[in-house]
Scaffold this motif. Structure first.
Motif, short mmCIF file in Angstrom:
data_model
loop_
_atom_site.label_atom_id
_atom_site.label_comp_id
_atom_site.label_asym_id
_atom_site.label_seq_id
_atom_site.Cartn_x
_atom_site.Cartn_y
_atom_site.Cartn_z
N ALA A 1 -17.98 5.73 -6.53
CA ALA A 1 -17.02 6.81 -6.34
C ALA A 1 -16.33 7.22 -7.64
N ARG B 1 -6.53 -4.20 -5.99
CA ARG B 1 -7.97 -4.03 -5.78
C ARG B 1 -8.65 -5.36 -6.10
N ARG C 1 -12.02 -4.29 -2.09
CA ARG C 1 -11.01 -3.97 -1.09
C ARG C 1 -9.78 -3.42 -1.80
N ARG D 1 -8.51 -0.38 2.70
CA ARG D 1 -9.87 0.05 3.02
C ARG D 1 -10.86 -0.80 2.24
N ASN D 2 -12.07 -0.94 2.81
CA ASN D 2 -13.13 -1.73 2.21
C ASN D 2 -14.28 -0.82 1.80
N VAL D 3 -14.89 -1.13 0.67
CA VAL D 3 -16.02 -0.37 0.16
C VAL D 3 -17.12 -1.35 -0.23
N ASP E 1 -23.21 3.96 -1.08
CA ASP E 1 -21.86 3.44 -0.92
C ASP E 1 -21.42 3.61 0.53
N ASP F 1 -18.10 3.47 2.70
CA ASP F 1 -16.64 3.46 2.64
C ASP F 1 -16.10 3.38 4.06
N GLU F 2 -15.18 2.47 4.27
CA GLU F 2 -14.62 2.24 5.60
C GLU F 2 -13.97 3.50 6.17
N GLN F 3 -13.51 4.40 5.29
CA GLN F 3 -12.80 5.58 5.77
C GLN F 3 -13.73 6.74 6.11
N ALA G 1 -14.04 9.78 -3.88
CA ALA G 1 -13.40 9.34 -2.64
C ALA G 1 -11.98 9.89 -2.56
N ALA H 1 -15.64 13.10 1.38
CA ALA H 1 -15.67 12.92 -0.07
C ALA H 1 -16.12 14.21 -0.75
#
Length: 644
Positions: free
Chosen positions: A151, A334, A362, A376-378, A401, A403-405, A436, A458
């Protein structure tokens, strides 16, 4: 000196950035021209490669470039290079945004030793809290590099690499360097660093730094937050590295920590409903840090793997003395880990390089402002392939990638280089990127006038470039490139009837095209180095059919470094930047063009001691990089350095 004369001088000299990566350092006084070894970088392909092998546009600012520069801080250093745009809300210690190729600050990935350091709430890195004394070199990779780094790498990647524990220049196993100096506007600094290699093979570096300045008034009277008075800055920092080689590979750790107290303007105002005076914060405690532990395992001569864990944080506490109601804080943590393996295979005279890797991190937020989500986790995995066969170089890669979101993002890159004749290489590349959304974009809880939008996608991009590089082998290096970057689903602020509640939406499209050229020339047996730079770009918001705000369109640079005697080195550079629009609204004026002249002189008293005199903005040019904020005037530095 007349401003128009300076601009004309820059235009004549700078057909093409000062101190470009390919410039050669001055050689000792002898009749032998030094043949330079290739410059290796790790940022463009996420593995060691030469600049020409990367098939994209790369600049390296090395330790000697930093020492010769008149820049007092990192933002001032970066702005002198092609493709780079710096916007500052004042002088030393102020918030500074860096962008590459017309992308926004959140679309430009900033790393320290390969670690993400940007705030997850604001989306940008606090550059002023990364002291120059901790930096060994900076690698700037322009264009989309999400296929390597994930990202936020739409405009490019800036990787700030801190000092390591390599051998001392004076031949000693362990050495200590002390530097102290004074600056005007009145301030001072002191650094101490110990580095070397112990008897049992442990290499290390430990550096401490303290910087303070009384500053100046950062804002103009036209700025609604203007408060008369100086805006000072105080910073303390630590950086370290330690490592040891073993028969199976290497174990290492490195990191930095910086804490500062920047002041800024925030004029009190009357609440439009109650009429009460509202006081906002006018100073902060800014803390930034990044640490990692890693291991490199050499399975064989042509196969190695790297494993790393890291932690980085960005803490900002804002306050005003005597007014606790003004207190706010935005803290980002992070935590991440990564693993990669690289294998080289020789077949039919060709070198094939395969890299496979994965990473996960995270992000968490603790703030005085409510967020509907605070973490959020990536996770990601990627593969890269490189081919070198005679005059041909190929690079290609793919990354996914999760991404949790917002779900997943698939990015890729492909590049080719071909040496047409010895020293003349043509290259072309295509890459995609994504950015992101920040926690402010996504999760800001409704505060009466604004709320985040958790349904944001994104931002995505497609970037291509074509260029040519000429290295004569006897001191002449020329690089020319044309590029286009197309950005979709740009996140923009909207406030529509009937509620007029502000939020963020994916509505904008942008096209950023440009041409960039650099020319470096070594003369007089490498005692004289000349560097010229030119960049013209069109950063267009295709949705509003206007230029993107606060982005350079025309930039011209010229620089000279002369080893006048064995002890004396003289440097000068000129930077011309054309006018810029402040935003897409017609009621804000353009920011005018400006020309800066910087000079420095380094004198070696003996092999262990050096004196440096530097002046940035020699002719006290009055200019702004952000509307309503005064950029620094003349800044003078006098320092003394000694190595024991």
């Amino acid at each position: 000196m007349n401003k128009s004369l300076l601009a004309a001088s820059a235009a004549l000299l700078a057909l093409i950035p000062a101190q470009q990566v390919l410039a050669q350092d001055a050689a000792p006084f002898d009749d032998v021209v030094t043949e330079l070894e290739p410059v290796y970088v790790t940022t463009p392909l996420r593995r060691p490669s030469t600049i020409t092998q990367s098939t994209s546009t790369v600049t390296v600012i090395d330790e000697e470039d930093i020492a010769k520069s008149a820049a007092p801080d990192l933002p001032s250093l970066l702005r002198k290079y092609p493709g780079v745009n710096i916007t500052t809300n004042g002088g030393q210690g102020a918030q500074a945004s860096v962008t590459l190729r017309g992308a926004s600050a959140s679309q430009t990935l900033v790393l320290v030793d390969g670690m993400r350091v940007a705030s997850a709430t604001a989306g940008s890195a606090y550059l002023s809290n990364i002291p120059l004394s901790a930096i060994e070199r900076v690698e700037i990779a322009e264009g989309a590099h999400s296929a390597q780094w994930g990202a936020d790498a739409i405009g490019g990647v800036i990787n700030i690499i801190t000092r390591d524990g390599s051998a001392c220049a004076n031949g000693a196993a362990i050495c200590t360097t002390v530097e102290t100096g004074v600056t005007w506007p009145w301030g001072g600094f002191g650094t101490i660093a110990t580095r070397g290699i112990t008897d049992n093979g442990v290499d290390f570096n430990l550096g401490l730094s303290l910087i303070g300045t009384e500053g100046y008034d950062f804002t103009t009277p036209a700025n609604s937050v203007h408060e008369a008075g100086r805006d000072g800055f105080l910073q303390g920092s630590l950086n370290y590295s330690i490592g040891k080689d073993f028969t199976w590979g290497r174990l290492y750790s490195e990191g930095f920590y910086a804490r500062s107290n920047p002041h800024f303007d925030s004029a009190p105002y009357a609440d439009w409903v109650t009429g009460d005076t509202v006081y906002g914060a006018n100073q902060s405690i800014q803390t930034n840090s990044a640490f990692k532990l890693g291991a490199e395992v050499d399975h064989s001569d042509d196969w190695s793997s790297v494993f790393e864990i890291y932690s980085a944080f960005d803490y900002q506490k804002n306050f005003r003395d005597g007014h606790p109601e003004a207190d706010t804080h935005y803290d980002t943590n992070r935590f991440g880990l990564s693993a990669s393996t690289t294998k080289e295979v020789f077949t039919g005279g060709a070198l094939n390089t395969f890299t496979l890797g994965g990473e996960a991190y995270r992000e968490t937020v603790d703030s005085s402002v409510d967020y509907t989500e605070t973490s959020r986790n990536v996770g990601a995995f990627y593969g890269q392939y490189g081919l070198e066969y005679e005059a041909l170089t190929l690079n290609a890669g793919l990354r996914y990638d999760a991404d949790e979101q917002f779900g997943g993002a698939l990015t890729y890159n492909a590049g080719v280089g071909y040496e047409l004749v010895p020293g003349l290489t043509a290259r072309a590349s295509f890459s995609t990127g994504f950015n992101a959304p920040t926690f402010n974009d996504l999760y800001w809880a409704y505060d009466g006038s604004y709320m985040g939008n958790p349904d944001l996608d994104a931002e995505t991009s497609k970037n291509w470039e074509a260029g040519i590089n000429w290295d004569s082998g006897n001191g002449t290096v020329i690089d020319l490139v044309y590029y286009e970057n197309h950005i979709d689903d740009m996140i923009a602020y909207v406030s529509a009837p009937p509620s007029y509640i502000g939020t963020m939406e994916n509505i904008d499209k942008a096209k950023i095209s440009g041409v960039r050229a650099v020319w470096s020339q070594a003369l007089m047996d490498d005692r004289l180095g000349l560097d010229f730079g030119f960049e013209y770009r069109l950063p267009e918001n295709e949705t509003s059919d206007q230029y993107i705000a606060n982005q350079n369109r025309l930039k011209l640079t010229a620089a000279a470094s002369w080893q006048a005697t064995e002890a004396l080195n003289l440097n000068a550079d000129i930077e011309y930047v054309g006018s810029r629009w402040t935003n897409t609204a017609s009621f804000n004026p353009q920011l005018g063009d400006y020309t800066l002249v910087n000079v420095s002189a380094l004198y070696d008293i003996d092999q262990a001691a050096r004196v440096k005199f530097a002046v940035e903005n020699l002719f006290d040019e009055d200019y702004e990089t952000a509307y309503g904020y005064n950029a620094p005037g003349t800044t003078v530095t006098l320092s003394y350095q000694r190595t024991f």
